[in-house]
Design a protein around this motif. Structure first.
Motif: not given
Length: 426
Positions: A13-37
C-alpha cells in the motif's frame, strides 16, 4: 510440492509506505540540516520505539536483542524451520537523508503486513530486522547490529573510543544495551534459510538506464586508511623552500595520489578523502605533523589489494623526497561480498513476473547484508535514487519505486520460502 501464491495480492500500500516514511523522518536532530539520526543519539533512541510500534501494528511478534537489533517475527507454518530474513537500518549519517536503509525496514514491515492481511502463510518464519548502527560512527566501526548477529562483533571492537575517549562498550551500555551479551548473540547458519534486503541504490545507474529494479551482484569491500606524516617545524619566513620538511604539503600531495588511484580502477573502484588534520596550525610555522583519513572501495578484491600497495608506495616516495616520515594504518571495514547467484536469479525472476525491467548492478556502499551472507544465501534488491544522490538532505526515492521494490521483495521471499532447502553459500 509447489504452492502457488497470487503475488498481485501482495502488492504493498503506497499510502502506508509514505505515511511511515514521513513519521520516521520526524525523528531527527534539529541542530543539523537534513535528517540526522546517528547511532546512540536521542533522536535514534526515540525512533526505535516508533519502529517497534510499527512492527506490532503490522502483526509481528517483536523483540530487541542484546545488541539492540529490533526483530519482528511473522510466524510460518513450521516455526522450527530455518527462517527467512529481511530488513536494514534506520540510523543515518549526519545531515543525511530519509531513505538510505529506512526503505529496507519499512518495506520489510510492509511485506510482512501484506502477508498477514491477505492470509498468506509462509512455510517458515519471516524475520524483519532493524539492525543497530549500520552507518560509520565515531568509534570507527559500522554495522554493529549485523556484526553481532553474524557472530563477528569482537571484544576489541568494544574497546574502541570516540574523540572524547568514550568506549564503544560504555556507549552501548548507556544506550540500554548489553555489550557483553552482544558478543555471544550470533545466530546459527542452520537457522537462516536466506536473507534478502531492499535498499535504495544511492547511485545513478538505475535512473540513467531507465530500469526500475536493480539486482545486486556484489557488495563492495571497504578499506580505510590513516596516514601520519612527521615533518619538521621551522620559521615560515626564513626557512628556504629546498630546506623544508613540510608534513602538510606531503599530506596534500597524498590527497591527489589517493584520488588518482581511485580514478584508475578498471571496472568498479572509488577512492574518497575524509579529512586532514595538522599541527601547529599557524601561518607563521611550517607544519611538522599531519594526519590524513581516506578510503577505497571496490567489488574487486584484487584491485583493492593492488590499490593499497600503490597508494602506500607513491605516498611514501613523495614524502621521502621532502624528508617527511610516514606511517600507514589500514582498517578493513569489510571484504567484497558477492550475492548468491541463485538469489540473484530469484530477484530477476520476481521482477520479470511483475512486469518490471531490471538491471544487474554492483553496490559501492556497505550494507548489513554483507555480514548476513555468513549465515545463508544473500541477495539485495535496489531501487532508483533520484539524481544518484545519497547521504545528503537531497536524497530522494519516489514512493512508487519503493512500492515496486517492496513488491519484488515479497515475490522473492515467497519464491525462496518454497525452495526445498537453502541454496549453497558462496
Amino acid at each position: 510440492m509447489t504452492v502457488r501464491i497470487d503475488l498481485d495480492r501482495l502488492a504493498p500500500e503506497p499510502e502506508r509506505l509514505s505515511r511511515r516514511l514521513d513519521e520516521l523522518a520526524a525523528f531527527h536532530d534539529p541542530d543539523h540540516a537534513g535528517w540526522s539520526r546517528e547511532v546512540f543519539s536521542d533522536p535514534y533512541r526515540a525512533s526505535r520505539e516508533w519502529v517497534r510500534a510499527q512492527m506490532i501494528e503490522a502483526g509481528l511478534e517483536t523483540t530487541v536483542d542484546p545488541a539492540g537489533n529490533i526483530i519482528g517475527r511473522l510466524p510460518g507454518k513450521d516455526t522450527s524451520a530455518p527462517a527467512l530474513v529481511t530488513g536494514s537500518h534506520t540510523d543515518t549519517v549526519r545531515q543525511g537523508g530519509r531513505f538510505d536503509g529506512i526503505v529496507g525496514v519499512i518495506g520489510g514491515i510492509e511485506v510482512a503486513q501484506r502477508l498477514r492481511e491477505t492470509g498468506t502463510r509462509l512455510e517458515r518464519d519471516l524475520l524483519v530486522v532493524d539492525f543497530l548502527g549500520e552507518e560509520a560512527n565515531e568509534f570507527g566501526i559500522s554495522c554493529l547490529g549485523s556484526r553481532s548477529i553474524a557472530g563477528i562483533l569482537a571484544p576489541e571492537h568494544l574497546e574502541r573510543t570516540d574523540g572524547t575517549g568514550l568506549r564503544l562498550g560504555d556507549a552501548m551500555e548507556g544506550f540500554g544495551l548489553s555489550p557483553g551479551a552482544a558478543l555471544g548473540s550470533g545466530w546459527r547458519a542452520r537457522d537462516v534459510h536466506g536473507y534478502v534486503e531492499l535498499h535504495v541504490e544511492q547511485g545513478p545507474l538505475l535512473e540513467r538506464s531507465g530500469h526500475g529494479i536493480g539486482v545486486v551482484t556484489a557488495i563492495a569491500g571497504i578499506d580505510r586508511l590513516l596516514v601520519h606524516f612527521a615533518g619538521q617545524t621551522g620559521h615560515a619566513g626564513t626557512t628556504p623552500m629546498p630546506d623544508r620538511h613540510d608534513a602538510l604539503v606531503s599530506a596534500a600531495a597524498a590527497v591527489l595520489t589517493v584520488e588518482r588511484v581511485g580514478c584508475g580502477a578498471p571496472v568498479h573502484g572509488v577512492a574518497t578523502l575524509g579529512s586532514i588534520d595538522s599541527a601547529p596550525r599557524s601561518m607563521g610555522v611550517i607544519t611538522d605533523e599531519a594526519r590524513l583519513w581516506a578510503e577505497i572501495r571496490s567489488v574487486d578484491g584484487n584491485w583493492l589489494r593492488g590499490a593499497q600497495k600503490q597508494i602506500v608506495d607513491e605516498i611514501a616516495a613523495e614524502a621521502g623526497q621532502r624528508g617527511v616520515g610516514v606511517d600507514f594504518e589500514w582498517l578493513t571495514d569489510q571484504d567484497p561480498v558477492p550475492t548468491d547467484a541463485l538469489v540473484q536469479d530469484m530477484i530477476a525472476g520476481a521482477a520479470d513476473g511483475l512486469g518490471l525491467d531490471w538491471k544487474a548492478v554492483p553496490s559501492g556502499a556497505g550494507h548489513d547484508a554483507a555480514h548476513l551472507a555468513r549465515l545463508g544465501p544473500m541477495g539485495m534488491v535496489f531501487i532508483p535514487s533520484v539524481g544518484g544522490r545519497s547521504h545528503c538532505p537531497e536524497e530522494l526515492t519516489e514512493v512508487a519505486d519503493i512500492a515496486r521494490g517492496a513488491h519484488v521483495l515479497a515475490a522473492t521471499l515467497v519464491d525462496l520460502d518454497h525452495r526445498d532447502k537453502p541454496v549453497s553459500i558462496q
